[in-house]
Design a protein around this motif. Structure first.
Motif, PDB file in Angstrom:
ATOM      1  N   SER A  45       0.823  -1.212   0.000  1.00 57.62           N
ATOM      2  CA  SER A  45       0.000   0.000   0.000  1.00 57.62           C
ATOM      3  C   SER A  45       0.857   1.262   0.000  1.00 57.62           C
ATOM      4  CB  SER A  45      -0.935   0.010   1.202  1.00 57.62           C
ATOM      5  OG  SER A  45      -0.200   0.183   2.392  1.00 57.62           O
ATOM      6  N   LEU A  46       2.111   1.155   0.448  1.00 60.09           N
ATOM      7  CA  LEU A  46       3.018   2.296   0.424  1.00 60.09           C
ATOM      8  C   LEU A  46       3.731   2.443  -0.913  1.00 60.09           C
ATOM      9  CD1 LEU A  46       4.565   1.982   3.988  1.00 60.09           C
ATOM     10  CD2 LEU A  46       2.821   3.590   3.216  1.00 60.09           C
ATOM     11  N   GLY A  47       3.571   1.467  -1.810  1.00 60.50           N
ATOM     12  CA  GLY A  47       4.116   1.578  -3.151  1.00 60.50           C
ATOM     13  C   GLY A  47       5.456   0.912  -3.380  1.00 60.50           C
ATOM     14  N   VAL A  48       5.912   0.099  -2.456  1.00 63.00           N
ATOM     15  CA  VAL A  48       7.188  -0.584  -2.633  1.00 63.00           C
ATOM     16  C   VAL A  48       6.917  -2.076  -2.850  1.00 63.00           C
ATOM     17  CG1 VAL A  48       8.763   1.016  -1.513  1.00 63.00           C
ATOM     18  CG2 VAL A  48       7.433  -0.516  -0.116  1.00 63.00           C
ATOM     19  N   SER A  49       6.481  -2.408  -4.053  1.00 62.63           N
ATOM     20  CA  SER A  49       6.055  -3.772  -4.340  1.00 62.63           C
ATOM     21  C   SER A  49       7.224  -4.751  -4.374  1.00 62.63           C
ATOM     22  CB  SER A  49       5.293  -3.821  -5.662  1.00 62.63           C
ATOM     23  OG  SER A  49       6.114  -3.352  -6.711  1.00 62.63           O
ATOM     24  N   PHE A  50       8.405  -4.322  -4.828  1.00 58.96           N
ATOM     25  CA  PHE A  50       9.546  -5.238  -4.876  1.00 58.96           C
ATOM     26  C   PHE A  50       9.997  -5.624  -3.465  1.00 58.96           C
ATOM     27  CE2 PHE A  50      14.126  -6.098  -5.013  1.00 58.96           C
ATOM     28  CZ  PHE A  50      14.109  -7.198  -5.855  1.00 58.96           C
ATOM     29  N   VAL A  51      10.036  -4.657  -2.574  1.00 57.09           N
ATOM     30  CA  VAL A  51      10.410  -4.942  -1.185  1.00 57.09           C
ATOM     31  C   VAL A  51       9.379  -5.858  -0.542  1.00 57.09           C
ATOM     32  CG1 VAL A  51      10.840  -3.903   1.070  1.00 57.09           C
ATOM     33  CG2 VAL A  51      11.679  -2.792  -0.989  1.00 57.09           C
ATOM     34  N   PHE A  56       8.154 -11.256   1.499  1.00 52.12           N
ATOM     35  CA  PHE A  56       7.332 -12.457   1.456  1.00 52.12           C
ATOM     36  C   PHE A  56       8.171 -13.696   1.183  1.00 52.12           C
ATOM     37  CE2 PHE A  56       4.419 -15.425  -0.681  1.00 52.12           C
ATOM     38  CZ  PHE A  56       3.464 -15.533   0.304  1.00 52.12           C
ATOM     39  N   ILE A  57       9.061 -13.617   0.211  1.00 54.79           N
ATOM     40  CA  ILE A  57       9.871 -14.781  -0.156  1.00 54.79           C
ATOM     41  C   ILE A  57      10.875 -15.123   0.944  1.00 54.79           C
ATOM     42  CG2 ILE A  57      11.650 -15.588  -1.755  1.00 54.79           C
ATOM     43  CD1 ILE A  57      10.131 -14.095  -3.954  1.00 54.79           C
ATOM     44  N   VAL A  58      11.593 -14.135   1.429  1.00 54.34           N
ATOM     45  CA  VAL A  58      12.642 -14.394   2.411  1.00 54.34           C
ATOM     46  C   VAL A  58      12.056 -14.742   3.770  1.00 54.34           C
ATOM     47  CG1 VAL A  58      14.548 -13.335   3.673  1.00 54.34           C
ATOM     48  CG2 VAL A  58      14.349 -13.011   1.218  1.00 54.34           C
ATOM     49  N   LEU A  60       8.896 -15.719   4.777  1.00 55.22           N
ATOM     50  CA  LEU A  60       8.162 -16.976   4.865  1.00 55.22           C
ATOM     51  C   LEU A  60       9.022 -18.156   4.467  1.00 55.22           C
ATOM     52  CD1 LEU A  60       4.529 -16.336   3.682  1.00 55.22           C
ATOM     53  CD2 LEU A  60       5.362 -16.805   5.944  1.00 55.22           C
ATOM     54  N   GLY A  61       9.829 -18.008   3.432  1.00 53.66           N
ATOM     55  CA  GLY A  61      10.668 -19.118   2.997  1.00 53.66           C
ATOM     56  C   GLY A  61      11.689 -19.518   4.030  1.00 53.66           C
ATOM     57  N   GLY A  62      12.337 -18.553   4.636  1.00 50.95           N
ATOM     58  CA  GLY A  62      13.365 -18.863   5.619  1.00 50.95           C
ATOM     59  C   GLY A  62      12.814 -19.223   6.977  1.00 50.95           C
ATOM     60  N   MET A  63      11.851 -18.461   7.455  1.00 50.35           N
ATOM     61  CA  MET A  63      11.358 -18.676   8.811  1.00 50.35           C
ATOM     62  C   MET A  63      10.465 -19.911   8.916  1.00 50.35           C
ATOM     63  SD  MET A  63      12.871 -16.569  10.639  1.00 50.35           S
ATOM     64  CE  MET A  63      12.001 -16.718  12.174  1.00 50.35           C
ATOM     65  N   LEU A  64       9.723 -20.228   7.877  1.00 50.74           N
ATOM     66  CA  LEU A  64       8.891 -21.423   7.965  1.00 50.74           C
ATOM     67  C   LEU A  64       9.731 -22.692   8.009  1.00 50.74           C
ATOM     68  CD1 LEU A  64       5.754 -20.734   5.775  1.00 50.74           C
ATOM     69  CD2 LEU A  64       5.898 -20.969   8.226  1.00 50.74           C
TER      70      LEU A  64
END
Length: 84
Positions: A45-51, A56-58, A60-64
Protein backbone atom coordinates in the motif's frame (compact mmCIF):
# COMPACT_ATOMS: atom_id res chain seq x y z
CA UNK A 1 -6.84 4.77 2.69
CA UNK A 2 -5.22 5.97 5.90
CA UNK A 3 -7.45 3.71 7.98
CA UNK A 4 -6.57 0.74 5.78
CA UNK A 5 -2.83 1.33 6.22
CA UNK A 6 -3.33 1.73 9.97
CA UNK A 7 -5.31 -1.52 10.05
CA UNK A 8 -2.51 -3.36 8.22
CA UNK A 9 0.10 -1.92 10.60
CA UNK A 10 -1.88 -2.99 13.67
CA UNK A 11 -2.43 -6.49 12.26
CA UNK A 12 1.31 -6.69 11.58
CA UNK A 13 2.10 -5.82 15.20
CA UNK A 14 -0.53 -8.23 16.56
CA UNK A 15 0.81 -10.99 14.31
CA UNK A 16 4.29 -10.44 15.71
CA UNK A 17 2.92 -10.57 19.23
CA UNK A 18 1.10 -13.79 18.36
CA UNK A 19 4.38 -15.37 17.25
CA UNK A 20 6.15 -14.30 20.43
CA UNK A 21 3.40 -15.23 22.90
CA UNK A 22 2.40 -18.71 21.76
CA UNK A 23 4.01 -21.54 23.75
CA UNK A 24 3.28 -24.00 20.92
CA UNK A 25 5.08 -23.75 17.59
CA UNK A 26 1.99 -25.02 15.81
CA UNK A 27 0.08 -21.84 16.59
CA UNK A 28 3.09 -19.56 16.30
CA UNK A 29 3.18 -20.34 12.59
CA UNK A 30 -0.30 -18.87 12.19
CA UNK A 31 0.91 -15.62 13.73
CA UNK A 32 3.97 -15.69 11.47
CA UNK A 33 1.89 -16.03 8.33
CA UNK A 34 -0.50 -13.30 9.52
CA UNK A 35 2.36 -10.93 10.29
CA UNK A 36 4.06 -11.63 6.98
CA UNK A 37 0.91 -11.11 4.91
CA UNK A 38 -0.03 -7.93 6.73
CA UNK A 39 3.52 -6.59 6.45
CA UNK A 40 3.53 -7.31 2.73
CA UNK A 41 0.16 -5.63 2.31
CA UNK A 42 1.37 -2.65 4.30
CA UNK A 43 4.43 -2.24 2.13
CA UNK A 44 2.37 -2.80 -1.01
CA UNK A 45 0.00 0.00 0.00
CA UNK A 46 3.02 2.30 0.42
CA UNK A 47 4.12 1.58 -3.15
CA UNK A 48 7.19 -0.58 -2.63
CA UNK A 49 6.06 -3.77 -4.34
CA UNK A 50 9.55 -5.24 -4.88
CA UNK A 51 10.41 -4.94 -1.19
CA UNK A 52 7.06 -6.52 -0.36
CA UNK A 53 7.82 -9.48 -2.63
CA UNK A 54 11.31 -9.90 -1.15
CA UNK A 55 9.85 -9.80 2.38
CA UNK A 56 7.33 -12.46 1.46
CA UNK A 57 9.87 -14.78 -0.16
CA UNK A 58 12.64 -14.39 2.41
CA UNK A 59 10.56 -14.16 5.57
CA UNK A 60 8.16 -16.98 4.86
CA UNK A 61 10.67 -19.12 3.00
CA UNK A 62 13.36 -18.86 5.62
CA UNK A 63 11.36 -18.68 8.81
CA UNK A 64 8.89 -21.42 7.96
CA UNK A 65 11.81 -23.82 7.54
CA UNK A 66 12.84 -23.03 11.10
CA UNK A 67 9.31 -23.47 12.37
CA UNK A 68 8.89 -26.78 10.55
CA UNK A 69 12.15 -27.99 12.10
CA UNK A 70 11.09 -26.95 15.60
CA UNK A 71 7.62 -28.46 15.17
CA UNK A 72 9.14 -31.73 14.05
CA UNK A 73 11.27 -31.80 17.23
CA UNK A 74 8.45 -30.77 19.56
CA UNK A 75 7.26 -33.58 21.80
CA UNK A 76 3.83 -32.13 22.54
CA UNK A 77 1.54 -30.30 20.12
CA UNK A 78 -0.35 -28.73 23.06
CA UNK A 79 2.13 -27.75 25.79
CA UNK A 80 0.91 -26.26 29.03
CA UNK A 81 0.61 -22.48 28.96
CA UNK A 82 2.43 -20.22 31.39
CA UNK A 83 0.95 -20.15 34.87
CA UNK A 84 -1.57 -22.95 34.31
Amino acid sequence: MTYFVLFLALCFVFGGLAVASKPSSYYGVVGLVLASLMGCGWLLSLGVSFVSLVLFIVYLGGMLVGFVYSVSLAAEPFPEAWGI
